[in-house]
Design a protein around this motif. Structure first.
Motif, short mmCIF file in Angstrom:
data_model
loop_
_atom_site.label_atom_id
_atom_site.label_comp_id
_atom_site.label_asym_id
_atom_site.label_seq_id
_atom_site.Cartn_x
_atom_site.Cartn_y
_atom_site.Cartn_z
N THR A 83 0.82 -1.42 0.13
CA THR A 83 0.11 -0.06 0.11
C THR A 83 0.73 1.19 -0.06
OG1 THR A 83 -0.30 -0.14 2.34
CG2 THR A 83 -2.08 -1.07 0.96
N ASP A 84 2.01 1.15 0.52
CA ASP A 84 2.90 2.34 0.54
C ASP A 84 3.48 2.67 -0.58
OD1 ASP A 84 2.56 2.45 3.54
OD2 ASP A 84 4.50 1.11 3.73
N VAL A 85 3.97 1.63 -1.59
CA VAL A 85 4.40 1.73 -2.86
C VAL A 85 3.30 2.24 -3.59
CG1 VAL A 85 5.10 0.60 -4.87
CG2 VAL A 85 6.00 -0.05 -2.54
N VAL A 86 1.79 2.02 -3.38
CA VAL A 86 0.79 2.49 -4.29
C VAL A 86 0.74 4.10 -3.89
CG1 VAL A 86 -1.65 2.62 -4.48
CG2 VAL A 86 -0.43 0.65 -4.55
N GLU A 87 0.92 4.32 -2.76
CA GLU A 87 0.60 5.85 -2.52
C GLU A 87 2.14 6.70 -2.76
OE1 GLU A 87 0.21 5.36 1.81
OE2 GLU A 87 -2.00 5.40 1.58
N LYS A 88 2.91 6.08 -2.75
CA LYS A 88 4.16 6.76 -3.27
C LYS A 88 4.41 7.07 -4.83
CE LYS A 88 7.01 7.92 -1.20
NZ LYS A 88 7.43 9.09 -0.46
N ALA A 89 3.65 5.81 -5.41
CA ALA A 89 3.23 6.15 -6.96
C ALA A 89 2.23 7.36 -7.20
CB ALA A 89 2.82 4.75 -7.49
N GLY A 90 1.40 7.26 -6.28
CA GLY A 90 0.40 8.38 -6.41
C GLY A 90 0.89 9.73 -6.58
N GLU A 91 2.16 9.94 -5.73
CA GLU A 91 2.83 11.25 -5.77
C GLU A 91 3.64 11.48 -7.11
OE1 GLU A 91 5.39 11.25 -2.23
OE2 GLU A 91 3.84 10.49 -0.78
N LYS A 114 2.20 14.59 -11.90
CA LYS A 114 2.86 15.38 -12.85
C LYS A 114 2.34 14.78 -14.27
CE LYS A 114 7.09 12.64 -13.17
NZ LYS A 114 7.02 12.03 -11.81
N ASP A 115 1.97 13.77 -14.39
CA ASP A 115 1.30 13.27 -15.73
C ASP A 115 -0.51 13.58 -15.69
OD1 ASP A 115 3.48 12.58 -16.97
OD2 ASP A 115 3.51 10.46 -15.67
N GLY A 116 -0.91 14.18 -14.60
CA GLY A 116 -2.21 14.60 -14.55
C GLY A 116 -3.18 13.44 -14.22
N TYR A 117 -2.80 12.51 -13.53
CA TYR A 117 -3.58 11.55 -12.92
C TYR A 117 -3.77 11.41 -11.41
CZ TYR A 117 -3.64 9.06 -17.63
OH TYR A 117 -3.93 8.83 -18.92
N THR A 118 -4.50 10.77 -10.66
CA THR A 118 -4.59 10.61 -9.56
C THR A 118 -4.96 9.20 -9.11
OG1 THR A 118 -5.73 12.81 -9.14
CG2 THR A 118 -6.08 11.06 -7.31
N ILE A 119 -4.10 8.54 -8.18
CA ILE A 119 -4.54 7.09 -7.89
C ILE A 119 -5.10 7.05 -6.50
CG2 ILE A 119 -3.11 4.96 -7.04
CD1 ILE A 119 -0.77 5.69 -8.71
N GLU A 120 -6.27 6.20 -6.63
CA GLU A 120 -7.22 6.09 -5.62
C GLU A 120 -6.83 4.78 -5.12
OE1 GLU A 120 -12.00 5.16 -4.83
OE2 GLU A 120 -11.38 6.95 -6.44
N LEU A 121 -6.10 4.46 -3.90
CA LEU A 121 -5.93 3.19 -3.40
C LEU A 121 -7.16 2.71 -2.53
CD1 LEU A 121 -3.86 1.26 -2.07
CD2 LEU A 121 -3.74 2.61 0.19
N VAL A 122 -7.46 1.33 -3.21
CA VAL A 122 -8.47 0.53 -2.63
C VAL A 122 -7.94 -0.43 -1.66
CG1 VAL A 122 -10.67 -0.61 -3.08
CG2 VAL A 122 -9.88 1.20 -4.60
N GLN A 123 -7.98 -0.16 -0.47
CA GLN A 123 -7.18 -1.28 0.43
C GLN A 123 -8.42 -2.34 0.83
OE1 GLN A 123 -4.95 0.77 3.71
NE2 GLN A 123 -4.18 -1.49 4.30
N LYS A 136 2.23 2.08 -14.59
CA LYS A 136 3.43 1.49 -14.86
C LYS A 136 4.83 2.65 -14.78
CE LYS A 136 6.24 -1.28 -17.93
NZ LYS A 136 6.28 -2.09 -19.18
N LYS A 137 4.55 3.54 -15.18
CA LYS A 137 5.62 4.54 -15.29
C LYS A 137 5.79 5.29 -13.74
CE LYS A 137 6.76 9.28 -16.81
NZ LYS A 137 6.10 10.62 -17.92
N ALA A 138 4.54 5.40 -13.16
CA ALA A 138 4.60 5.83 -11.66
C ALA A 138 5.32 4.75 -10.80
CB ALA A 138 3.14 6.29 -11.40
N MET A 139 4.91 3.44 -11.01
CA MET A 139 5.33 2.42 -10.05
C MET A 139 6.81 1.99 -10.40
SD MET A 139 2.61 1.19 -8.22
CE MET A 139 3.02 -0.66 -7.94
N THR A 140 7.29 2.38 -11.35
CA THR A 140 8.91 2.25 -11.70
C THR A 140 9.68 3.36 -11.81
OG1 THR A 140 8.45 2.20 -14.27
CG2 THR A 140 8.33 0.16 -12.85
#
Length: 274
Positions: free
Chosen positions: A47-55, A59-68, A250-254
């Protein structure tokens, strides 16, 4: 008659304008919703990785919504049913097992990290001290069972049929000098076996063993040969794997932000796989 016709023309124009405005509003709403990426995950550090990818993805105009979620079933069910866009909680063999059992079409998109897995013992500090007939707690799902047995084989505690590698089951054990007894447990409940009587060894992931205040450095032994198939991976579906959302995710997660986070905050428990 002319007044009536004029009134009808005006009314028609008004309706056309209102419809156009309505469509523009709908388009704006759709555009806004298309920038939200729903990702199901289970527990830290996933979940931490998902939130870090959300940050990183902002810059690419997207928002990640974590569903835990609370177990190892919901995140795949949500993705299969198109209630989320992706999930991050499993390795590819576990995903493939779900696909075969549920007739699903989930796809591994990107390997993110390899967890440092191994066996823990409350009573013994050396393998040689483990008495004959001791119980060994291993996962009850096929994908993780094979991995656990392969680790035991690497330590010389058992031998497996030639060629089974990480795909072995207890039926493939050809030599068991200590007459180890197999205690097959759900992955989420393996930590509870640590305190059970006569359980000499317990297989576990850092994520789950952490509840006992243990880390990989406390393991009696860890996996020697890391197979990247078991890397915790970003997973999507066959129908959305090439979408703009998944490409951005994928870009954000890597991203460098995620890699730095893994290396600085979780180097004791995992190794980045990208």
């Amino acid at each position: 008659m002319k007044k009536k016709m004029l009134g009808m023309i005006i009314l028609t124009l008004v309706l056309v304008v209102m419809a156009a405005c309505g469509n523009k509003t709908a388009d704006k709403t759709t555009d806004k919703e298309d920038k939200v990426i729903k990702v199901a995950s289970h527990m830290t550090p996933m979940t931490d990785v998902v939130e870090k990818a959300g940050e990183a993805i902002k810059k690419d105009g997207y928002t990640i919504e974590l569903v835990q979620v609370n177990d190892n079933i919901q995140y795949n069910e949500l993705l299969k049913n198109k209630e989320v866009d992706a999930n991050f909680a499993q390795h590819e063999p576990y995903m493939q097992k779900f696909n075969s059992e549920k007739d699903a079409n989930l796809v591994a998109i990107q390997k993110i990290y390899n967890a440092k897995v191994g066996f823990y013992s409350k009573s013994y500090k050396n393998i040689a001290d483990i008495p004959k007939g001791s119980k060994v707690a291993i996962p009850n799902d096929v994908s993780n069972e094979g991995r656990a047995l392969a680790i035991l084989a690497d330590q010389g505690l058992i031998k497996l049929k030639d060629g089974v590698g990480f795909n072995g089951t207890i039926k493939d054990v050809t030599e068991n000098k200590k007459d180890l007894q197999w205690l097959q447990v759900d992955l989420l409940n393996l930590s509870s076996a640590y305190d059970e009587d006569n359980v000499a060894l317990v297989y576990n992931y850092p994520t789950y063993i952490a509840k006992l205040n243990l880390t990989p450095k406390d393991a009696l032994f860890l996996e020697k040969k890391v197979d990247d198939r078991f890397a915790i991976s970003l997973v999507a579906r066959e129908d959305n794997k090439d979408s703009a959302k998944i490409k951005a995710l994928k870009k954000a997660m890597t991203s460098k932000e995620v890699r730095d986070f893994l290396e600085k905050e979780h180097s004791a428990t995992l190794v980045p796989a990208f």
